[in-house]
Design a protein around this motif. Structure first.
Motif, PDB file in Angstrom:
ATOM      1  N   ASP A 140      16.775 -12.938   1.192  1.00  0.00           N
ATOM      2  CA  ASP A 140      17.307 -12.363   2.428  1.00  0.00           C
ATOM      3  C   ASP A 140      16.662 -11.034   2.818  1.00  0.00           C
ATOM      4  O   ASP A 140      16.788 -10.612   3.968  1.00  0.00           O
ATOM      5  CB  ASP A 140      18.813 -12.117   2.288  1.00  0.00           C
ATOM      6  CG  ASP A 140      19.585 -13.387   2.023  1.00  0.00           C
ATOM      7  OD1 ASP A 140      20.551 -13.341   1.238  1.00  0.00           O
ATOM      8  OD2 ASP A 140      19.224 -14.427   2.613  1.00  0.00           O
ATOM      9  N   TYR A 141      16.046 -10.373   1.854  1.00  0.00           N
ATOM     10  CA  TYR A 141      15.539  -9.026   2.104  1.00  0.00           C
ATOM     11  C   TYR A 141      14.029  -8.957   1.954  1.00  0.00           C
ATOM     12  O   TYR A 141      13.466  -9.417   0.956  1.00  0.00           O
ATOM     13  CB  TYR A 141      16.182  -8.018   1.148  1.00  0.00           C
ATOM     14  CG  TYR A 141      17.581  -7.627   1.529  1.00  0.00           C
ATOM     15  CD1 TYR A 141      18.664  -8.400   1.131  1.00  0.00           C
ATOM     16  CD2 TYR A 141      17.819  -6.503   2.302  1.00  0.00           C
ATOM     17  CE1 TYR A 141      19.954  -8.056   1.492  1.00  0.00           C
ATOM     18  CE2 TYR A 141      19.105  -6.139   2.670  1.00  0.00           C
ATOM     19  CZ  TYR A 141      20.159  -6.920   2.259  1.00  0.00           C
ATOM     20  OH  TYR A 141      21.439  -6.566   2.627  1.00  0.00           O
ATOM     21  N   ALA A 142      13.395  -8.380   2.958  1.00  0.00           N
ATOM     22  CA  ALA A 142      12.000  -7.986   2.843  1.00  0.00           C
ATOM     23  C   ALA A 142      11.938  -6.595   2.227  1.00  0.00           C
ATOM     24  O   ALA A 142      12.866  -5.796   2.374  1.00  0.00           O
ATOM     25  CB  ALA A 142      11.349  -7.968   4.228  1.00  0.00           C
ATOM     26  N   ILE A 143      10.854  -6.328   1.540  1.00  0.00           N
ATOM     27  CA  ILE A 143      10.650  -5.018   0.931  1.00  0.00           C
ATOM     28  C   ILE A 143       9.417  -4.370   1.545  1.00  0.00           C
ATOM     29  O   ILE A 143       8.344  -4.980   1.583  1.00  0.00           O
ATOM     30  CB  ILE A 143      10.479  -5.120  -0.595  1.00  0.00           C
ATOM     31  CG1 ILE A 143      11.675  -5.821  -1.229  1.00  0.00           C
ATOM     32  CG2 ILE A 143      10.271  -3.731  -1.185  1.00  0.00           C
ATOM     33  CD1 ILE A 143      12.996  -5.103  -1.081  1.00  0.00           C
ATOM     34  N   GLY A 144       9.597  -3.155   1.998  1.00  0.00           N
ATOM     35  CA  GLY A 144       8.492  -2.416   2.562  1.00  0.00           C
ATOM     36  C   GLY A 144       8.106  -1.249   1.677  1.00  0.00           C
ATOM     37  O   GLY A 144       8.919  -0.743   0.893  1.00  0.00           O
ATOM     38  N   TRP A 145       6.853  -0.851   1.786  1.00  0.00           N
ATOM     39  CA  TRP A 145       6.353   0.332   1.078  1.00  0.00           C
ATOM     40  C   TRP A 145       5.983   1.399   2.096  1.00  0.00           C
ATOM     41  O   TRP A 145       5.356   1.109   3.120  1.00  0.00           O
ATOM     42  CB  TRP A 145       5.159  -0.003   0.209  1.00  0.00           C
ATOM     43  CG  TRP A 145       5.520  -0.669  -1.080  1.00  0.00           C
ATOM     44  CD1 TRP A 145       5.511  -2.001  -1.352  1.00  0.00           C
ATOM     45  CD2 TRP A 145       5.947  -0.028  -2.291  1.00  0.00           C
ATOM     46  NE1 TRP A 145       5.916  -2.229  -2.652  1.00  0.00           N
ATOM     47  CE2 TRP A 145       6.173  -1.031  -3.246  1.00  0.00           C
ATOM     48  CE3 TRP A 145       6.157   1.308  -2.667  1.00  0.00           C
ATOM     49  CZ2 TRP A 145       6.609  -0.757  -4.544  1.00  0.00           C
ATOM     50  CZ3 TRP A 145       6.573   1.577  -3.953  1.00  0.00           C
ATOM     51  CH2 TRP A 145       6.802   0.562  -4.878  1.00  0.00           C
ATOM     52  N   PHE A 146       6.335   2.619   1.744  1.00  0.00           N
ATOM     53  CA  PHE A 146       6.134   3.765   2.620  1.00  0.00           C
ATOM     54  C   PHE A 146       5.570   4.913   1.793  1.00  0.00           C
ATOM     55  O   PHE A 146       5.676   4.914   0.569  1.00  0.00           O
ATOM     56  CB  PHE A 146       7.466   4.209   3.235  1.00  0.00           C
ATOM     57  CG  PHE A 146       8.128   3.155   4.072  1.00  0.00           C
ATOM     58  CD1 PHE A 146       8.762   2.071   3.488  1.00  0.00           C
ATOM     59  CD2 PHE A 146       8.117   3.244   5.451  1.00  0.00           C
ATOM     60  CE1 PHE A 146       9.371   1.087   4.255  1.00  0.00           C
ATOM     61  CE2 PHE A 146       8.728   2.270   6.229  1.00  0.00           C
ATOM     62  CZ  PHE A 146       9.350   1.194   5.623  1.00  0.00           C
ATOM     63  N   ARG A 147       5.054   5.900   2.489  1.00  0.00           N
ATOM     64  CA  ARG A 147       4.626   7.104   1.788  1.00  0.00           C
ATOM     65  C   ARG A 147       4.774   8.311   2.711  1.00  0.00           C
ATOM     66  O   ARG A 147       4.729   8.175   3.934  1.00  0.00           O
ATOM     67  CB  ARG A 147       3.195   6.978   1.301  1.00  0.00           C
ATOM     68  CG  ARG A 147       2.137   6.936   2.408  1.00  0.00           C
ATOM     69  CD  ARG A 147       0.772   6.668   1.805  1.00  0.00           C
ATOM     70  NE  ARG A 147      -0.286   6.808   2.777  1.00  0.00           N
ATOM     71  CZ  ARG A 147      -1.568   6.569   2.505  1.00  0.00           C
ATOM     72  NH1 ARG A 147      -1.929   6.166   1.276  1.00  0.00           N
ATOM     73  NH2 ARG A 147      -2.483   6.739   3.439  1.00  0.00           N
ATOM     74  N   TYR A 165       7.668   5.399  -1.415  1.00  0.00           N
ATOM     75  CA  TYR A 165       9.007   4.837  -1.361  1.00  0.00           C
ATOM     76  C   TYR A 165       8.946   3.329  -1.147  1.00  0.00           C
ATOM     77  O   TYR A 165       8.071   2.828  -0.446  1.00  0.00           O
ATOM     78  CB  TYR A 165       9.797   5.416  -0.184  1.00  0.00           C
ATOM     79  CG  TYR A 165       9.973   6.906  -0.174  1.00  0.00           C
ATOM     80  CD1 TYR A 165       9.021   7.745   0.402  1.00  0.00           C
ATOM     81  CD2 TYR A 165      11.112   7.484  -0.717  1.00  0.00           C
ATOM     82  CE1 TYR A 165       9.186   9.115   0.416  1.00  0.00           C
ATOM     83  CE2 TYR A 165      11.292   8.851  -0.697  1.00  0.00           C
ATOM     84  CZ  TYR A 165      10.328   9.662  -0.126  1.00  0.00           C
ATOM     85  OH  TYR A 165      10.516  11.026  -0.101  1.00  0.00           O
ATOM     86  N   CYS A 166       9.920   2.636  -1.693  1.00  0.00           N
ATOM     87  CA  CYS A 166      10.160   1.265  -1.281  1.00  0.00           C
ATOM     88  C   CYS A 166      11.498   1.217  -0.547  1.00  0.00           C
ATOM     89  O   CYS A 166      12.360   2.077  -0.751  1.00  0.00           O
ATOM     90  CB  CYS A 166      10.148   0.297  -2.459  1.00  0.00           C
ATOM     91  SG  CYS A 166      11.372   0.609  -3.750  1.00  0.00           S
ATOM     92  N   ALA A 167      11.620   0.232   0.312  1.00  0.00           N
ATOM     93  CA  ALA A 167      12.831   0.102   1.114  1.00  0.00           C
ATOM     94  C   ALA A 167      13.062  -1.371   1.413  1.00  0.00           C
ATOM     95  O   ALA A 167      12.124  -2.176   1.422  1.00  0.00           O
ATOM     96  CB  ALA A 167      12.703   0.889   2.413  1.00  0.00           C
ATOM     97  N   ALA A 168      14.309  -1.717   1.652  1.00  0.00           N
ATOM     98  CA  ALA A 168      14.689  -3.106   1.884  1.00  0.00           C
ATOM     99  C   ALA A 168      15.225  -3.283   3.292  1.00  0.00           C
ATOM    100  O   ALA A 168      15.941  -2.428   3.823  1.00  0.00           O
ATOM    101  CB  ALA A 168      15.757  -3.530   0.866  1.00  0.00           C
ATOM    102  N   GLN A 169      14.880  -4.421   3.865  1.00  0.00           N
ATOM    103  CA  GLN A 169      15.353  -4.772   5.196  1.00  0.00           C
ATOM    104  C   GLN A 169      15.908  -6.183   5.177  1.00  0.00           C
ATOM    105  O   GLN A 169      15.229  -7.110   4.707  1.00  0.00           O
ATOM    106  CB  GLN A 169      14.218  -4.690   6.217  1.00  0.00           C
ATOM    107  CG  GLN A 169      14.656  -5.029   7.641  1.00  0.00           C
ATOM    108  CD  GLN A 169      13.497  -5.247   8.586  1.00  0.00           C
ATOM    109  OE1 GLN A 169      12.346  -5.383   8.159  1.00  0.00           O
ATOM    110  NE2 GLN A 169      13.786  -5.273   9.870  1.00  0.00           N
ATOM    111  N   PHE A 170      17.113  -6.344   5.680  1.00  0.00           N
ATOM    112  CA  PHE A 170      17.710  -7.668   5.807  1.00  0.00           C
ATOM    113  C   PHE A 170      17.055  -8.348   6.995  1.00  0.00           C
ATOM    114  O   PHE A 170      17.335  -8.038   8.153  1.00  0.00           O
ATOM    115  CB  PHE A 170      19.223  -7.558   6.009  1.00  0.00           C
ATOM    116  CG  PHE A 170      19.916  -8.886   6.094  1.00  0.00           C
ATOM    117  CD1 PHE A 170      20.287  -9.418   7.325  1.00  0.00           C
ATOM    118  CD2 PHE A 170      20.197  -9.614   4.954  1.00  0.00           C
ATOM    119  CE1 PHE A 170      20.924 -10.635   7.406  1.00  0.00           C
ATOM    120  CE2 PHE A 170      20.835 -10.847   5.018  1.00  0.00           C
ATOM    121  CZ  PHE A 170      21.200 -11.351   6.255  1.00  0.00           C
TER     122      PHE A 170
END
Length: 125
Positions: free
Chosen positions: A31-38, A95-100
């Motif tokens: 259900d969740y995508a994971i994104g990477w940020f900096r 950072y990693c982050a999750a998106q539904f």
């Protein structure tokens, strides 16, 4: 409680590699995508890649394409970021982050639902 915990940051010389991990809990990659940020020093946070929910398709910004690779291990509830050919300009808190979401994933700061606390990556010249 959903948690994302980044690890693997550190100091590396230019041209070197680092492998970051993002351990997630209380959410499913179905259900969740994971994104990477900096967030480089003195600059805004920027997204540069993601792995979609479900099939795990990856997407990258041009400035990391060919150098960074995102993958995941569903059994370990972990998403990975392999960074090669690092440059001093890659110095940042990552950072990693999750998106539904389903389908193509996004890595905009405003669309993510949950965030990790970040890990420092420093690339020396």
């Amino acid at each position: 409680e959903v948690q994302l915990v980044e690890s693997g940051g550190g100091l590396v010389q230019a041209g070197g590699s680092l492998n970051l991990s993002c351990a997630v809990s209380e959410l499913t990659f179905n259900d969740y995508a994971i994104g990477w940020f900096r967030q480089p020093p003195g600059r805004e946070r920027e997204g540069f890649g993601c792995i979609s929910s479900g099939v795990g398709q990856t997407y990258y910004e041009d400035f990391v394409k060919g150098r960074f690779t995102i993958s995941r291990d569903t059994a370990k509830n972990t998403v990975y970021l392999v960074m090669n050919s690092l440059e001093p300009e890659d110095t940042a808190v990552y950072y990693c982050a999750a998106q539904f979401t389903y389908g193509r994933c996004d890595y905009g700061n405003d669309v993510m639902d949950f965030w990790g606390k970040g890990t420092q990556v420093t690339v020396s010249s």
